[in-house]
Each structure stands twice: as structure tokens, then as C-alpha cells.
Design an enzyme around this catalytic site. Sequence first.
Site, short mmCIF file in Angstrom:
data_model
loop_
_atom_site.label_atom_id
_atom_site.label_comp_id
_atom_site.label_asym_id
_atom_site.label_seq_id
_atom_site.Cartn_x
_atom_site.Cartn_y
_atom_site.Cartn_z
N ASN A 256 -3.89 -0.99 -5.09
CA ASN A 256 -2.71 -0.18 -4.79
C ASN A 256 -1.49 -1.08 -4.58
OD1 ASN A 256 -3.87 -0.94 -2.30
ND2 ASN A 256 -3.09 0.86 -1.23
N GLU B 170 2.22 -0.63 -3.10
CA GLU B 170 3.13 0.27 -2.41
C GLU B 170 4.59 -0.16 -2.57
OE1 GLU B 170 -0.12 1.83 0.89
OE2 GLU B 170 1.58 0.63 1.58
N GLU C 164 -6.39 3.14 -8.74
CA GLU C 164 -7.03 3.70 -9.93
C GLU C 164 -6.04 3.82 -11.08
OE1 GLU C 164 -7.10 4.88 -6.86
OE2 GLU C 164 -8.99 5.91 -6.39
N CYS D 192 -4.99 10.77 -9.07
CA CYS D 192 -5.85 9.83 -9.79
C CYS D 192 -6.99 10.55 -10.49
CB CYS D 192 -6.38 8.76 -8.85
SG CYS D 192 -5.09 7.60 -8.35
#
Length: 164
Positions: free
Chosen positions: A62, A64, A75, A115
Amino acid sequence: MKKKKFQFTYTVAEDSSALAAEDAALLQQARKTTRRAYAPYSRFSVACAAKLANGRTVVGSNQENASYPVGICAERALLATVGTQYSDEPILTLAVAYHSHTGNSNRPISPCGMCRQALSEYEKRTGSPIRLLLSGMEGPVYIIDTIKDLLPLAFGNDDLGIRG
Ligand SMILES: [Zn+2]
């Protein structure tokens, strides 16, 4: 009118030692890749590792952003890489792991709704089910045969009248 029922079966492994060697290695790679996450806001590092039909492994984490909606999940970060580097190559297995910096990381999480939609598209695009291994940094592992199980009645190209 009639009622219809949706149900699915998945496997729960007590921990990664119960997995086949190849699955355990893929999950380990996902766990290791949580270090590559950029999650200063949620303090929730997620990573995934995909085994492709061509034998390659691709990872994602991930990423951010201070403008929160700009951030992307592990994902979908992975899918962007797979789609770019190995277009249309089936994903055989996708391992997802996370490290919470503020809590426990010992029970499986599953992909968020957005996702699931993205994974569903990739599954349809390649015509090949994506098997999921879901876990934390330790503890049980959920094994799910296809993203279809996590997104019943999925919206897709058929609904648009478009064939992929
Ligand atoms: Zn997500």
C-alpha cells in the site's frame, strides 16, 4: 419469486507451516514486503505477492498519501505492475499479508471492496481464477479458490454489453 443462496467453502490453515512449500514461500514474501509499504497515516502496512503462470513473482504494497483518497491498496498496486510488465499473464496465487503498527497482526484480512472489483476484472481478463492466501504476520491462513467467492454478483464487462 424464489430465494437463492450464495455460499462458498474456504480452507483455514492453522499457520503457514501447514501450507505447501510454494505457498508458504509466497506468503513469506508478502510478509517481508510489508516493509516496503508507505503507510504513515494508517500505520497499517499491507503487502501482497503474486505467483504468475509464467513462474514470475510480483509484489505490491500500500502506498498512502497526505491526500488520503490518492493512496492505493497493495492489491491494486500489484495489479498495475502485473498488467504493465506481464499483460494478461494469469495470476495463479495471490498472498496478502499485513503488519499493523498499532495492533495485532495475527488474523487474516481480506481485500477491500474496491480491490475485489479490480481482482475480479483481472480474473475475467485472463480467464483464470486467482487463488488467495490471506494472513497476517503470523497465525491462521485463509485459502480461497477464486475472487468470485468474495464478490458474488460481481459487476463486469458482461453488464456493459462489452466482451473482454
Ligand atoms: Zn483495497
